[in-house]
Motif scaffolding. Sequence first.
Motif, PDB file in Angstrom:
ATOM      1  N   PRO A   7     -29.890  45.556   7.638  1.00 56.29           N
ATOM      2  CA  PRO A   7     -28.963  46.616   7.260  1.00 56.29           C
ATOM      3  C   PRO A   7     -29.334  47.250   5.928  1.00 56.29           C
ATOM      4  CG  PRO A   7     -27.952  44.461   6.958  1.00 56.29           C
ATOM      5  CD  PRO A   7     -29.230  44.237   7.683  1.00 56.29           C
ATOM      6  N   GLN A   8     -29.231  48.596   5.835  1.00 53.24           N
ATOM      7  CA  GLN A   8     -29.522  49.332   4.613  1.00 53.24           C
ATOM      8  C   GLN A   8     -28.257  49.953   4.011  1.00 53.24           C
ATOM      9  OE1 GLN A   8     -32.648  49.314   3.341  1.00 53.24           O
ATOM     10  NE2 GLN A   8     -33.180  47.965   5.050  1.00 53.24           N
ATOM     11  N   ASN A   9     -27.149  49.736   4.605  1.00 46.92           N
ATOM     12  CA  ASN A   9     -25.890  50.338   4.177  1.00 46.92           C
ATOM     13  C   ASN A   9     -25.404  49.715   2.875  1.00 46.92           C
ATOM     14  OD1 ASN A   9     -23.350  51.429   3.964  1.00 46.92           O
ATOM     15  ND2 ASN A   9     -22.630  50.715   5.954  1.00 46.92           N
ATOM     16  N   GLU A  59     -24.161  47.228  11.461  1.00 43.71           N
ATOM     17  CA  GLU A  59     -25.172  48.280  11.377  1.00 43.71           C
ATOM     18  C   GLU A  59     -26.431  48.008  12.191  1.00 43.71           C
ATOM     19  OE1 GLU A  59     -27.402  51.028   8.000  1.00 43.71           O
ATOM     20  OE2 GLU A  59     -26.409  49.166   7.428  1.00 43.71           O
ATOM     21  N   PRO A  60     -27.016  46.790  12.153  1.00 43.07           N
ATOM     22  CA  PRO A  60     -28.254  46.569  12.907  1.00 43.07           C
ATOM     23  C   PRO A  60     -28.091  46.698  14.422  1.00 43.07           C
ATOM     24  CG  PRO A  60     -27.894  44.837  11.272  1.00 43.07           C
ATOM     25  CD  PRO A  60     -26.619  45.610  11.377  1.00 43.07           C
ATOM     26  N   GLN A  63     -28.796  50.431  15.007  1.00 42.97           N
ATOM     27  CA  GLN A  63     -29.744  51.156  14.156  1.00 42.97           C
ATOM     28  C   GLN A  63     -30.966  51.640  14.934  1.00 42.97           C
ATOM     29  OE1 GLN A  63     -31.374  49.057  10.648  1.00 42.97           O
ATOM     30  NE2 GLN A  63     -30.470  50.724   9.466  1.00 42.97           N
ATOM     31  N   ASP A  64     -31.444  50.868  15.902  1.00 45.60           N
ATOM     32  CA  ASP A  64     -32.609  51.294  16.680  1.00 45.60           C
ATOM     33  C   ASP A  64     -32.231  52.199  17.847  1.00 45.60           C
ATOM     34  OD1 ASP A  64     -31.339  49.304  18.145  1.00 45.60           O
ATOM     35  OD2 ASP A  64     -33.211  48.545  19.018  1.00 45.60           O
ATOM     36  N   ALA A  66     -30.149  54.957  17.193  1.00 37.91           N
ATOM     37  CA  ALA A  66     -29.701  56.211  16.597  1.00 37.91           C
ATOM     38  C   ALA A  66     -30.635  57.364  16.941  1.00 37.91           C
ATOM     39  CB  ALA A  66     -29.609  56.074  15.084  1.00 37.91           C
ATOM     40  N   ALA A  71     -25.942  59.054  14.999  1.00 36.81           N
ATOM     41  CA  ALA A  71     -26.048  57.851  14.181  1.00 36.81           C
ATOM     42  C   ALA A  71     -24.665  57.271  13.906  1.00 36.81           C
ATOM     43  CB  ALA A  71     -26.746  58.175  12.864  1.00 36.81           C
TER      44      ALA A  71
END
Length: 223
Positions: A7-9, A59-60, A63-64, A66, A71
Amino acid sequence: MDNLPEPQNPHAHLRASDTDRDQVVEVLRDALMTGRLTQDEHAERLEQTLKARTLGELEPITQDLAVPGQAFRPAAAAAPSNSPVPIEEPANPADSFETVVGIFGGGERRGRWRVKRRTNALCVFGGYDLDMTDAVFEGREVTIWAIAIFGGVDITVPDSVNVRNEGIGIFGGFAARGGDDPDPNAPTVVVKGLALFGGVGGQTSSRRHRNRNRDRGHGRLGH
């Protein structure tokens, strides 16, 4: 679960809401229908979604998946709600359900009551009045299943609320409607069901009060 990006959030540590999980469920459903996920992958990720407690865990999952314009945007990271009517998400969406009955009689909901995500209203030779003017909504979209058989269901919504009428009338009337200019931040009330030799009607608070005052005025003139 398959290898997914970390996750990048920056809001990853925040607790996930029911609305956040609902958004992920919608993305997964779309991915299954378009062939981007297999049945097994969908089932696995759906289970992860229901177990997720933070935005970082959610999120993960998508995520792939989106694509531009689709998104996942966690509700907790979005701008605060500007809804003109109160919305309070329930702790457990599965509990946001109730049934009201008017059989050879009647009943009502009015004042500061909680509009569940789904309400079943069954009226047989009777009636029920659902006045949401001062109510608290348990979702941005709530559904009323109204069944009126030789009876009636009256629904009143705040002027800012959007109403979708998806019911049918057979030897009866089914005509739920909202205001002419609903607020995009307000909840949506979806009215479904059947009116058989009966009626299901919906109106806004201002229209209801205007009609009531007019009827009272006519009564005074008649005396």
